[in-house]
Motif scaffolding. Sequence first.
Motif, PDB file in Angstrom:
ATOM      1  N   PRO A 179       0.833  -1.212   0.000  1.00  0.00           N
ATOM      2  CA  PRO A 179       0.000   0.000   0.000  1.00  0.00           C
ATOM      3  C   PRO A 179       0.866   1.261   0.000  1.00  0.00           C
ATOM      4  N   ARG A 180       0.397   2.266  -0.678  1.00  0.00           N
ATOM      5  CA  ARG A 180       1.060   3.569  -0.799  1.00  0.00           C
ATOM      6  C   ARG A 180       2.391   3.511  -1.542  1.00  0.00           C
ATOM      7  N   ASN A 181       2.702   2.366  -2.101  1.00  0.00           N
ATOM      8  CA  ASN A 181       3.921   2.216  -2.891  1.00  0.00           C
ATOM      9  C   ASN A 181       3.638   1.203  -4.000  1.00  0.00           C
ATOM     10  N   THR A 182       2.440   1.305  -4.545  1.00  0.00           N
ATOM     11  CA  THR A 182       1.926   0.314  -5.478  1.00  0.00           C
ATOM     12  C   THR A 182       2.400   0.599  -6.896  1.00  0.00           C
ATOM     13  N   SER A 183       2.732  -0.455  -7.600  1.00  0.00           N
ATOM     14  CA  SER A 183       3.033  -0.349  -9.023  1.00  0.00           C
ATOM     15  C   SER A 183       1.763  -0.651  -9.799  1.00  0.00           C
ATOM     16  N   VAL A 184       1.602   0.002 -10.927  1.00  0.00           N
ATOM     17  CA  VAL A 184       0.465  -0.253 -11.802  1.00  0.00           C
ATOM     18  C   VAL A 184       1.011  -0.840 -13.091  1.00  0.00           C
ATOM     19  N   ILE A 185       0.459  -1.976 -13.467  1.00  0.00           N
ATOM     20  CA  ILE A 185       0.863  -2.650 -14.688  1.00  0.00           C
ATOM     21  C   ILE A 185      -0.299  -2.557 -15.664  1.00  0.00           C
ATOM     22  N   ILE A 186      -0.004  -2.050 -16.850  1.00  0.00           N
ATOM     23  CA  ILE A 186      -0.988  -2.003 -17.924  1.00  0.00           C
ATOM     24  C   ILE A 186      -0.526  -3.029 -18.952  1.00  0.00           C
ATOM     25  N   TYR A 187      -1.345  -4.036 -19.194  1.00  0.00           N
ATOM     26  CA  TYR A 187      -1.016  -5.100 -20.140  1.00  0.00           C
ATOM     27  C   TYR A 187      -2.016  -5.083 -21.279  1.00  0.00           C
ATOM     28  N   ASP A 188      -1.514  -5.259 -22.502  1.00  0.00           N
ATOM     29  CA  ASP A 188      -2.429  -5.491 -23.614  1.00  0.00           C
ATOM     30  C   ASP A 188      -1.855  -6.553 -24.528  1.00  0.00           C
ATOM     31  N   ASN A 189      -2.742  -7.207 -25.234  1.00  0.00           N
ATOM     32  CA  ASN A 189      -2.376  -8.229 -26.203  1.00  0.00           C
ATOM     33  C   ASN A 189      -2.506  -7.639 -27.598  1.00  0.00           C
ATOM     34  N   GLY A 190      -1.939  -6.450 -27.771  1.00  0.00           N
ATOM     35  CA  GLY A 190      -2.053  -5.719 -29.030  1.00  0.00           C
ATOM     36  C   GLY A 190      -0.925  -6.011 -29.994  1.00  0.00           C
ATOM     37  N   GLU A 191      -0.691  -5.071 -30.890  1.00  0.00           N
ATOM     38  CA  GLU A 191       0.287  -5.287 -31.959  1.00  0.00           C
ATOM     39  C   GLU A 191       1.726  -5.319 -31.473  1.00  0.00           C
ATOM     40  N   GLY A 192       2.044  -4.655 -30.380  1.00  0.00           N
ATOM     41  CA  GLY A 192       3.404  -4.663 -29.859  1.00  0.00           C
ATOM     42  C   GLY A 192       4.392  -3.973 -30.781  1.00  0.00           C
ATOM     43  N   GLN A 193       5.616  -3.878 -30.321  1.00  0.00           N
ATOM     44  CA  GLN A 193       6.675  -3.225 -31.085  1.00  0.00           C
ATOM     45  C   GLN A 193       7.949  -4.055 -31.007  1.00  0.00           C
ATOM     46  N   HIS A 194       8.749  -4.003 -32.062  1.00  0.00           N
ATOM     47  CA  HIS A 194      10.085  -4.594 -32.021  1.00  0.00           C
ATOM     48  C   HIS A 194      10.954  -3.729 -31.123  1.00  0.00           C
ATOM     49  N   PRO A 195      11.820  -4.336 -30.318  1.00  0.00           N
ATOM     50  CA  PRO A 195      12.703  -3.528 -29.460  1.00  0.00           C
ATOM     51  C   PRO A 195      13.494  -2.476 -30.231  1.00  0.00           C
ATOM     52  N   GLU A 196      13.947  -2.802 -31.439  1.00  0.00           N
ATOM     53  CA  GLU A 196      14.723  -1.824 -32.209  1.00  0.00           C
ATOM     54  C   GLU A 196      13.882  -0.632 -32.654  1.00  0.00           C
ATOM     55  N   ASP A 197      12.561  -0.729 -32.547  1.00  0.00           N
ATOM     56  CA  ASP A 197      11.677   0.383 -32.916  1.00  0.00           C
ATOM     57  C   ASP A 197      11.260   1.239 -31.725  1.00  0.00           C
ATOM     58  N   PHE A 198      11.665   0.864 -30.514  1.00  0.00           N
ATOM     59  CA  PHE A 198      11.227   1.593 -29.317  1.00  0.00           C
ATOM     60  C   PHE A 198      11.508   3.092 -29.408  1.00  0.00           C
ATOM     61  N   GLU A 199      12.682   3.478 -29.914  1.00  0.00           N
ATOM     62  CA  GLU A 199      13.007   4.903 -29.966  1.00  0.00           C
ATOM     63  C   GLU A 199      12.087   5.667 -30.902  1.00  0.00           C
ATOM     64  N   LYS A 200      11.490   4.989 -31.889  1.00  0.00           N
ATOM     65  CA  LYS A 200      10.555   5.633 -32.813  1.00  0.00           C
ATOM     66  C   LYS A 200       9.118   5.551 -32.333  1.00  0.00           C
ATOM     67  N   THR A 201       8.869   4.695 -31.337  1.00  0.00           N
ATOM     68  CA  THR A 201       7.493   4.489 -30.883  1.00  0.00           C
ATOM     69  C   THR A 201       7.357   4.880 -29.417  1.00  0.00           C
ATOM     70  N   PHE A 202       7.542   3.939 -28.508  1.00  0.00           N
ATOM     71  CA  PHE A 202       7.341   4.181 -27.083  1.00  0.00           C
ATOM     72  C   PHE A 202       8.181   5.339 -26.541  1.00  0.00           C
ATOM     73  N   LEU A 203       9.396   5.492 -27.040  1.00  0.00           N
ATOM     74  CA  LEU A 203      10.328   6.458 -26.469  1.00  0.00           C
ATOM     75  C   LEU A 203      10.435   7.737 -27.290  1.00  0.00           C
ATOM     76  N   SER A 204       9.467   7.980 -28.140  1.00  0.00           N
ATOM     77  CA  SER A 204       9.500   9.199 -28.944  1.00  0.00           C
ATOM     78  C   SER A 204       8.374  10.132 -28.509  1.00  0.00           C
ATOM     79  N   LEU A 205       8.468  11.343 -28.959  1.00  0.00           N
ATOM     80  CA  LEU A 205       7.424  12.343 -28.702  1.00  0.00           C
ATOM     81  C   LEU A 205       7.148  13.094 -30.000  1.00  0.00           C
TER      82      LEU A 205
END
Length: 196
Positions: free
Chosen positions: A129-155
């Motif tokens: 309690p009061r130090n809880t992690s939240v995990i969001i999981y989906d079974n969607g399209e996903g990304q290749h790790p080499e694409d992370f900088e263009k997707t998850f880690l981009s703005l």
Amino acid sequence: MASIDSKALFEKVFFAPTEDKVREIIDEHPEIFRDECWHPLGGDENYFGIVRGQQSNPIAAIVEKVTNSIDALLMKKCHEAGIDPKAPEAPRNMEEARQIFFVDHKQWDLQAVRRRQAEEIQIIADGPPRNTSVIIYDNGEGQHPEDFEKTFLSLVRGNKIHIHFVQGKYNMGGSGALLFCGKERYQLIASKRFDN
């Protein structure tokens, strides 16, 4: 540098019950977590203002994560149907995507159908309690790790700007939660690209 078992390290971080434990893991591996191994989010230190201005509260940040999960699930359904999400034959809006990709959507009030659909996107609270992690999981399209900088880690890249049936367009939703990720602002992203 000694070889690192990346899967074991990922699992240690993933199963760490608190951000203090994550900090301990980081301190145990200075060869990986040294400053020169890291880059600013979006590749520009000036994007911090964009990150700060995205969400005014943690509920909105979680909603944004779930919205991204819905988009990922719709994109996967499009790929499963053999349709390029940017092609003219792709759905023109979210309602059309629901009609095409979820033919049983009128039965979602039935327990078995609802349970099966609920497995596709999950929100899990874990930790003390009061130090809880939240995990969001989906079974969607996903990304290749080499694409992370263009997707998850981009703005502000607009990776989905030409995909009409999704809500997220500008690669900003994932970082909106950072302000609410504890004192250390840790966010762990794991993904595997859907490939049938």
